[in-house]
Design an enzyme around this catalytic site. Sequence first.
Site, short mmCIF file in Angstrom:
data_model
loop_
_atom_site.label_atom_id
_atom_site.label_comp_id
_atom_site.label_asym_id
_atom_site.label_seq_id
_atom_site.Cartn_x
_atom_site.Cartn_y
_atom_site.Cartn_z
N THR A 315 0.82 -1.22 0.00
CA THR A 315 0.00 0.00 0.00
C THR A 315 0.85 1.26 0.00
O THR A 315 1.97 1.26 0.48
CB THR A 315 -0.98 0.01 1.19
N ARG A 316 0.26 2.32 -0.59
CA ARG A 316 0.90 3.64 -0.56
C ARG A 316 -0.07 4.66 0.03
O ARG A 316 0.12 5.85 -0.07
CB ARG A 316 1.35 4.07 -1.96
N HIS A 320 -7.78 2.43 5.66
CA HIS A 320 -9.12 2.73 6.17
C HIS A 320 -9.83 1.39 6.38
O HIS A 320 -9.25 0.33 6.18
CB HIS A 320 -9.86 3.64 5.20
N HIS A 323 -9.74 -1.27 3.61
CA HIS A 323 -8.46 -1.98 3.48
C HIS A 323 -8.36 -3.06 4.55
O HIS A 323 -7.85 -4.15 4.31
CB HIS A 323 -7.28 -1.02 3.65
N ARG A 409 -7.99 -3.79 -7.05
CA ARG A 409 -8.44 -3.10 -8.25
C ARG A 409 -7.41 -2.02 -8.59
O ARG A 409 -6.93 -1.34 -7.72
CB ARG A 409 -9.79 -2.47 -7.94
#
Length: 692
Positions: A315-316, A320, A323, A409
């Site tokens: 992740t970058r 939340h 996730h 996605r």
Amino acid sequence: MHALKAKPISDEEGQLFLLLRHLDLTPHASQRAIASAIGVSLGGLNSQLRAAAEAGFIKISDRDGPDRRHRFAYSLTTRGAAEKARLADRFLARKYVEYQALHAELTGSGSGHVPINHRTNLMQNNLAPIPELYVSYDSSQKLKVEAADLTSWDLSPRQICDLELLMNGGFNPLKGFLTEADYDSVVETMRLTDGSLWPMPITLDVSEKFAESIEIGQDIALRDQEGVILGTMTVTDRWTPNKSREAEKVFGADDQAHPAVNYLHNTAGNVYLGGPVTGIQQPVHYDFRARRDTPNELRAYFRKLGWRKVVAFQTRNPLHRAHQELTFRAAKEAQANLLIHPVVGMTKPGDVDHFTRVRCYEAVLDKYPGSTTAMSLLPLAMRMAGPREAVWHGLIRKNYGCTHFIVGRDHAGPGSNSQGEDFYGPYDAQDLFKEYEEEMGIEMVPFKHMVYVQERAQYEPADEIKDKDDVTILNISGTELRRRLAEGLEIPEWFSFPEVVAELRKTKPPRAKQGFTVFFTGFSGSGKSTIANALMVKLMEMGGRPVTLLDGDIVRKNLSSELGFSKEHRDLNIRRIGYVASEITKNGGIAICAPIAPYATTRRAVREEIEQFGAFIEVHVATSIEECERRDRKGLYKLAREGKIKEFTGISDPYDVPENPELRVETEGTDVDNCAHQVILKLESMGLIAAH
Ligand code: PPS
């Protein structure tokens, strides 16, 4: 570690091993010699020999010594030889444990060494150590001194990230920056010349000047921005790449709206160097040190915890609730432990800075089961290459000891191209990953978009909701979140965690409290300075934030007095202005810049630098060149026409008209006050000035 999990050797077994080993090596030695070699008394030896004979490990036979005294000869039975081999293994394991403990005591860290048999017998592939490019501590000290005399290349921030992962094995099987043949092969076929899958060109781009100064076969020192030597590279290859081809093949289009294509054309050097790297030391990080792990450290950690299956989440962004749900589901689906593996190297320009993000991750970590979840920071420089990037991320995670990888996605998507369409389809990354999954040896856990179903008060993958028409589906996009933060609006609990929102609000106060930069651009004499001055006064009248005017003339007097008007010098001038403005913006002030800034690429670079910290408002003062020349306030146009001033913007030098400025003001027929007021209205509409 697994080596520690093997049943430890007992003292008796250790003693038996020494005896068998000794008898094997010197079967004719006297009892006294054997006893002293293995450190026991004669009596002790005798009872050991008896026990070993009884167990069928040794054969004792009589023989006469030269002095005719009665002696025995000892030999190992087949069973004894097998027992010796078995014990050797365990004996070494014990020595290894002692060695590890000693190493840890002396250095404060494990040695990372694992005996070979344990690598193959007891460990899965994903847990065994992988090769690094570092030399031993002693050699590195020596090499550092020698490297001080080598020609040096000062690495860019992106190159430092790449080098760190090359050296620590994150980019295994690469042994250095790509050679020309490997580069061509990676660009065209996603493979190195030896056939290994590798989708991303990892190249050392340098300036033409530097490239010319070195010879093929020469060693160069690779230094960080403070001058610390991190490694050396033997330059085996030097070439001028076809950047457009690289852009087309790797990123899918030669379109500078793609951040990596923009980097390739406007930041990267024009020449590439390739060759093997020798690692001297890791880049120094002062932040979150305890949260950073090399591939071997993570593998050792997984071994220690007995984690055989690990699913990585790349992740970058801050995490939340969606996730969290996604990672929970992924871990469940794969029946694996979870590694939250955020990128803290370089991400997409405009992303939330990694300091804030890591504080957010730490806040959320409590909400995961501690015994099956870990978090580690990855110093990767992302390229936002969508499908190729997903495969690259998978290979990197495999190097970090993971068995599964979540691809969601639009994985590593760069957003839209210059036509406003997405560069990649939302599931292109999953498709490409699937194609190579088996060869990569890391399994994909694919995810569709997660949305919140209000009636069930939970997140569900959008494509799995059967009763779509009967339920309320809620979703907040990244853009909407940024808007809510910027405007100080409520962020609902179903969307994020209060701790995360609080962190984000600390870093990103509402826009009306943030710093920003107004960047005027236009011909000399277009009215930039006058409008900028009027704007400054109006903003000062409002108060609340300090205002700094960086006018073209003032800057040239104070910051850029040695510069002329060549393209190179103009760019330097604008970059200096951009740097100062970015610092002002970062610290919550208002910077008003008013240079000509004739080049679009330089303006874009400044925009990117500033947008990390606050808004950038480009204002094109669109006075025509004819009008500027007619006004000719400073008499410069006349001199330019007479050829007395060379490279004069609009007369004998180019000006790229801004295509999409936040505001374009026409000065012909409009007074200064009104022009400045148009800017104020724009600022208000962007939420940068709050209504009182
Ligand atoms: S740049 O291109 O943005 O670096 O130029 P800038 O620093 O804004 O230029 C400031 C003023 O320099 C005067 N000047 C010239 N302008 C353009 N071309 C040439 N060759 C040149 N030589 C001197 C000019 O008065 C600029 O004025 P203003 O009105 O401030 O734009």
